[in-house]
Design an enzyme around this catalytic site. Structure first.
Site, PDB file in Angstrom:
ATOM      1  N   ASP A 177       0.798  -1.230   0.000  1.00 28.57           N
ATOM      2  CA  ASP A 177       0.000   0.000   0.000  1.00 28.57           C
ATOM      3  C   ASP A 177       0.833   1.284   0.000  1.00 28.57           C
ATOM      4  O   ASP A 177       1.757   1.436   0.808  1.00 28.57           O
ATOM      5  CB  ASP A 177      -0.870   0.055   1.255  1.00 28.57           C
ATOM      6  N   GLU A 230     -10.507  -1.778   3.562  1.00 27.18           N
ATOM      7  CA  GLU A 230      -9.180  -1.273   3.932  1.00 27.18           C
ATOM      8  C   GLU A 230      -8.938   0.083   3.297  1.00 27.18           C
ATOM      9  O   GLU A 230      -9.659   0.520   2.403  1.00 27.18           O
ATOM     10  CB  GLU A 230      -8.083  -2.244   3.473  1.00 27.18           C
TER      11      GLU A 230
END
Length: 600
Positions: free
Chosen positions: A147, A321
């Site tokens: 990420d 998320e």
């Protein structure tokens, strides 16, 4: 040809690794193998690095440095080579030069290959060598990345932090890696910015520029928010922590009051913080299981829960998320709407991880989705996840970036020294189609500034098959920009080809109003049964079609109708795609313009 630029800092990594062969391998170190796969390496540090041989599928060993009988830092997990060496990672020892240290290594057998392959060195080669490493997309110099985190812009510099494992090319040991850019196309690797501590590994989060010193760390301080993730025999615990920087994000001091926000929820992570000007307070978005929680604060330290969002909204095939909440203009109007970006895994439209979004209103405390019965996707490929935006971006722009992979196979793609890249930076806007508002993702304007050598191919008509040669320089990194004029064809076929017969098939199915990409014969596809795939995007135009394709060694990003649809897919061809073919049914079509650019 542009190569990624990387530098190493002495503070780059944390701590850890072993060495040697036998009992006395060299006058610099001594290895003692103990019971139960435990070893102690003792050495006088004379060089900058210990180069660690890593095997991606080896069991994890635990490693920590000991000085003067005191453990320094936390134990890290490293997959030290047992039967083969997949890559090397540098363990930075420059801070210990001239000192005697010991390294505690657990879980690595005495007969493992690593004891013979560990090396000492004053340098580590981080040049861009692997054939699948992108030329103009951001990648870590080495190790694993997922990420994007903590992105902010300040004083002419874009800062990109990211989930980073500096000790191997598979997920683990989450740090915040750090890279910088002045143009969103060329990146400089800055090493590790935030490392694991007593509260756990450093999971995803965000950064803000505290212009008015609301937190008391200093005017213009950069404040980072991240999830502290601690594993224990009693279960994993996630809480929110923060750190601040007074040197524009180069180094961070962790807040002594960490963690600042706790919960009894299992999945409680990925804080996205931003300033809400009308209410004169900060907002924090958190992903909690399959919903979002919204908090407010006036000082960045004390947070109040305001609301939740997510029940009966959008896709719920997996855990939610990496949230984001941004205000975006509606094209052709003076109107702005709030867009809540929600990444989820699994549950994407073609399997695995993906990014969805909601358009609505926000009053500083509560978000309301205007289309609760619709699921809207940011990208129609398999390889755009964890998409978030830059804080403090210039000129009021909303610039997004994603992780260019998919959790179904990210640990197994055929690269070695590094794993994963980021998507191109994308400017976000909203457009109206009928009564609905949709997100448009346009390649950032900086992509055009990076254009180099150009090949223009004269317009031509396609009634059967037609083939053109692109750049055939062995590199496979370019942009294709085309305009197609349809003369009534129901199917417009396109393909990227190479001399090995590998191809990326694409076509417009105008009866179904779809753009399709098929990578099942694109090259290396057998590392995962989930990788060969066909992805489909909705298309509204049918007469004149505009398409930009960004091809970069191991990826294809398709932007149709100026970003009204986007499709991002990884590919691993044995040699670059040097040609493009066109195919039509009996009604045919015309390629009105076709320009190919090297990006540099």
């Amino acid at each position: 040809m542009r190569k990624c630029i990387y530098t190493v800092k002495a503070a780059l990594l944390g701590i850890f690794l072993g060495m040697a062969s036998g009992v006395q391998a060299d006058s610099l170190w001594n290895v003692r193998h103990l019971v139960s796969e435990q070893s102690i390496v003792s050495l006088d540090v004379k060089e900058n690095y210990m180069l660690l041989p890593v095997q991606d599928d080896a069991p994890e060993g635990k490693i920590c440095i000991v000085r003067n009988n005191v453990q320094e830092g936390t134990f890290m997990n490293v997959r030290l080579a047992r039967e083969r060496v997949d890559s090397y990672v540098p363990f930075v020892l420059s801070a210990y030069k001239g000192q005697h240290i010991s390294i505690d290594i657990q879980g690595v057998p005495e007969n493992a290959l690593c004891w013979k392959e560990l090396k000492m060195s004053d340098s580590f080669d981080m040049t861009n060598k692997e054939k699948f490493r992108p030329v103009y997309h951001h990648t870590p110099a080495y190790g694993w990345m997922n990420d994007p985190n903590g992105m902010f812009y300040k004083d002419g510099v874009y800062h990109l932090y990211f989930q980073y494992n500096p000790y191997g090319s598979v997920w683990g040991n989450m740090h915040w890696g750090h890279s910088t850019s002045t143009d969103l196309m060329h990146w400089k690797f800055e090493g590790c910015a935030i490392v694991p501590d007593a509260w756990g590994a450093i999971f995803s989060g965000s950064c803000v520029v505290d212009h008015e010193n609301t937190a008391g760390f200093g005017k213009e301080a950069v404040v980072a928010f991240y999830t502290s993730a601690k594993a224990s025999p009693w279960g994993d615990v996630q809480s929110q922590s923060m750190a601040y920087s007074l040197d524009n994000g180069k180094t961070f001091v962790k807040y002594e009051g960490n963690p600042i926000l706790t919960s009894s929820e299992k999945d409680f992570r990925d804080p996205k913080v931003f300033w809400y000007a009308p209410g004169k307070h900060w907002v924090m978005m958190l992903a909690v299981g399959q919903h979002m929680e919204i908090y407010s604060s006036v000082n960045l330290k004390e947070w109040k829960k305001e609301s939740e969002f997510g029940a009966m909204q959008g896709a719920h095939g997996g855990v939610w998320e990496c949230p984001d909440l941004v205000e975006i203009p509606v094209e052709g109007t003076r109107e702005k709407k709030w867009v809540l970006i929600c990444n989820l895994n699994p549950g994407g439209p073609f399997g695995g991880s993906a990014a969805q979004y909601f358009v609505g209103s926000f009053d500083g405390k509560k978000f309301v989705n205007e289309s609760p019965t619709q699921t809207k996707w940011m990208d129609w490929g398999k390889d755009n996840y964890a998409t978030v935006t830059w804080n403090n971006a210039p000129d009021g722009r909303c610039i997004a970036l994603g992780w260019m992979s998919n959790w179904q196979y990210a640990n197994n793609v055929p690269t070695r020294q590094y794993r994963s890249a980021n998507t191109l930076a994308r400017d976000l806007s909203l457009y109206r189609l009928g009564t609905e508002l949709y997100l448009k993702s346009t390649p950032s304007k900086e992509t055009k500034k990076a254009r180099g050598e150009k090949v223009s191919i004269s317009s031509f008509k396609v009634s059967g098959k037609h083939e053109v040669t692109l750049f055939n320089d062995g590199q496979g990194a370019y942009e294709i920009e085309m305009v197609i004029q349809n003369a009534g064809a129901s199917k417009i076929g396109l393909a990227l080809l190479n001399e090995k017969g590998e191809k990326v098939d694409m076509y417009y199915d105008l009866n179904r109003k779809q753009f399709v990409m098929d990578r099942s014969e694109s090259g290396i596809v057998d590392f995962s049964r989930d990788f060969p795939a066909v992805t489909v995007a909705p298309v509204n135009a049918d007469k004149e079609l505009t398409l930009r394709l960004f091809v970069d060694c191991s990826s294809v990003e398709a932007f149709g109708e100026d970003g009204k649809f986007v499709m991002t897919n990884l590919v691993f061809p044995s040699v670059p795609y040097g040609k493009m073919s066109f195919e039509a049914d009996k009604n045919g079509y015309a390629v009105k313009s076709l320009n190919v650019y090297k990006l540099q």
